[in-house]
Scaffold this motif. Sequence first.
Motif, PDB file in Angstrom:
ATOM      1  N   GLU A  38      -3.797  -1.941 -10.568  1.00  0.00           N
ATOM      2  CA  GLU A  38      -2.121  -1.539 -10.189  1.00  0.00           C
ATOM      3  C   GLU A  38      -2.374  -1.942  -8.436  1.00  0.00           C
ATOM      4  O   GLU A  38      -3.115  -0.813  -7.851  1.00  0.00           O
ATOM      5  CB  GLU A  38      -0.950  -0.413 -10.311  1.00  0.00           C
ATOM      6  CG  GLU A  38       0.278  -0.585  -9.795  1.00  0.00           C
ATOM      7  CD  GLU A  38       1.356   0.206  -9.874  1.00  0.00           C
ATOM      8  OE1 GLU A  38       2.009   0.563  -8.769  1.00  0.00           O
ATOM      9  OE2 GLU A  38       1.392   0.964 -10.845  1.00  0.00           O
ATOM     10  N   VAL A  39      -2.290  -3.044  -7.242  1.00  0.00           N
ATOM     11  CA  VAL A  39      -2.628  -2.314  -6.155  1.00  0.00           C
ATOM     12  C   VAL A  39      -1.329  -2.215  -4.990  1.00  0.00           C
ATOM     13  O   VAL A  39      -0.340  -3.078  -5.565  1.00  0.00           O
ATOM     14  CB  VAL A  39      -2.943  -4.542  -6.008  1.00  0.00           C
ATOM     15  CG1 VAL A  39      -3.606  -4.267  -4.611  1.00  0.00           C
ATOM     16  CG2 VAL A  39      -3.821  -4.572  -7.058  1.00  0.00           C
ATOM     17  N   ARG A  40      -1.567  -1.709  -4.415  1.00  0.00           N
ATOM     18  CA  ARG A  40      -0.029  -1.124  -3.196  1.00  0.00           C
ATOM     19  C   ARG A  40      -1.763  -1.285  -1.872  1.00  0.00           C
ATOM     20  O   ARG A  40      -2.568  -0.849  -1.551  1.00  0.00           O
ATOM     21  CB  ARG A  40       0.411  -0.120  -3.423  1.00  0.00           C
ATOM     22  CG  ARG A  40      -0.408   0.866  -3.512  1.00  0.00           C
ATOM     23  CD  ARG A  40       0.034   2.778  -4.211  1.00  0.00           C
ATOM     24  NE  ARG A  40      -0.683   3.203  -4.087  1.00  0.00           N
ATOM     25  CZ  ARG A  40      -0.700   4.684  -3.740  1.00  0.00           C
ATOM     26  NH1 ARG A  40       0.431   4.424  -2.614  1.00  0.00           N
ATOM     27  NH2 ARG A  40      -1.069   5.824  -4.097  1.00  0.00           N
ATOM     28  N   VAL A  41      -0.111  -1.136  -1.267  1.00  0.00           N
ATOM     29  CA  VAL A  41      -0.576  -0.775   0.382  1.00  0.00           C
ATOM     30  C   VAL A  41       0.108   0.687   1.108  1.00  0.00           C
ATOM     31  O   VAL A  41       1.353   0.796   0.590  1.00  0.00           O
ATOM     32  CB  VAL A  41      -0.162  -1.635   1.190  1.00  0.00           C
ATOM     33  CG1 VAL A  41      -1.103  -1.308   2.987  1.00  0.00           C
ATOM     34  CG2 VAL A  41      -0.932  -2.680   1.069  1.00  0.00           C
ATOM     35  N   ARG A  42      -0.682   1.362   1.751  1.00  0.00           N
ATOM     36  CA  ARG A  42      -0.471   2.619   2.044  1.00  0.00           C
ATOM     37  C   ARG A  42      -1.157   3.063   3.801  1.00  0.00           C
ATOM     38  O   ARG A  42      -2.124   2.651   3.660  1.00  0.00           O
ATOM     39  CB  ARG A  42      -0.449   3.396   1.065  1.00  0.00           C
ATOM     40  CG  ARG A  42      -1.550   4.498   0.526  1.00  0.00           C
ATOM     41  CD  ARG A  42      -1.844   5.466  -0.112  1.00  0.00           C
ATOM     42  NE  ARG A  42      -3.512   5.690  -0.573  1.00  0.00           N
ATOM     43  CZ  ARG A  42      -4.095   5.801  -0.295  1.00  0.00           C
ATOM     44  NH1 ARG A  42      -3.608   6.494   1.183  1.00  0.00           N
ATOM     45  NH2 ARG A  42      -5.442   6.338  -1.250  1.00  0.00           N
ATOM     46  N   ALA A  43      -1.175   3.999   4.067  1.00  0.00           N
ATOM     47  CA  ALA A  43      -1.909   4.840   5.124  1.00  0.00           C
ATOM     48  C   ALA A  43      -2.787   5.924   4.673  1.00  0.00           C
ATOM     49  O   ALA A  43      -2.991   6.446   3.138  1.00  0.00           O
ATOM     50  CB  ALA A  43      -0.586   5.639   6.311  1.00  0.00           C
TER      51      ALA A  43
END
Length: 247
Positions: free
Chosen positions: A179-184
């Motif tokens: 699962e790919v995501r963007v976060r800080a």
Amino acid sequence: MARQPRYLWLADQLRGPILNGEMPPGTRLPSRTRLARSYRVSEQISRTALRLLVTEGLVESRPGSGYFVRAVPEVFRICRTDSSSGSGLGRLSREEIGTEQEQCSPPLSSRLRLREGDPVYRTTSRGLSSRTPITLHLSWEPAVLTAGTLRAPFDGAHDAGLLERLSAVGHPVDRVVEEVRVRALRDSEASLLGSAPGIPVLVVERTHYSGSRPVETSDLIGSVEQCRLLYKLTLARPRRPGDPRRY
């Protein structure tokens, strides 16, 4: 047609020379005041236009010095379909930092289907380019799987690789989910990557399963500016007239 806001118009005037190379990396842009005078706009408009270019990654603000054209960062393509189901670092070299035992906590307990407080082994490594950290790799596996064997991640058998180690203790991996995501970027991660906390990063959450049981999970973390994920998918060829049937 609605009239284009002036700050967008001004950003266009600056963006063009940057993209076509007329203003190479390192070029200092005119100050907000000079831009306002040259283009007959308010300083608020020139400030907003410059901030937009900073957001786009074309310009950087240096406190006390002004605005400068940014160098285009080198891009690294990270293959996620490698045959060994490893971290897929591509042309990056791998630096092992170490393995420690810790207690499982949320949301890791959900990913590994463990109880809070269950022991897990956490392994930390980095992907380097000319000694510069580009990616951070954190992996966790239930300690119960290999405790008391020579197949724990910190033993000599670690060189054999994850799949071989787990297969040797009766947990062959037969499924991988990502699962790919963007976060800080978090503080603890920033110190290992030599980056500033809070910048946007890509996070690839990969979990290995043996049957229905998750036996390892990991996070591959890298800057959204420098990292691209490369997926190669093999599709079944359509059957053509005359091809032999497969049973």
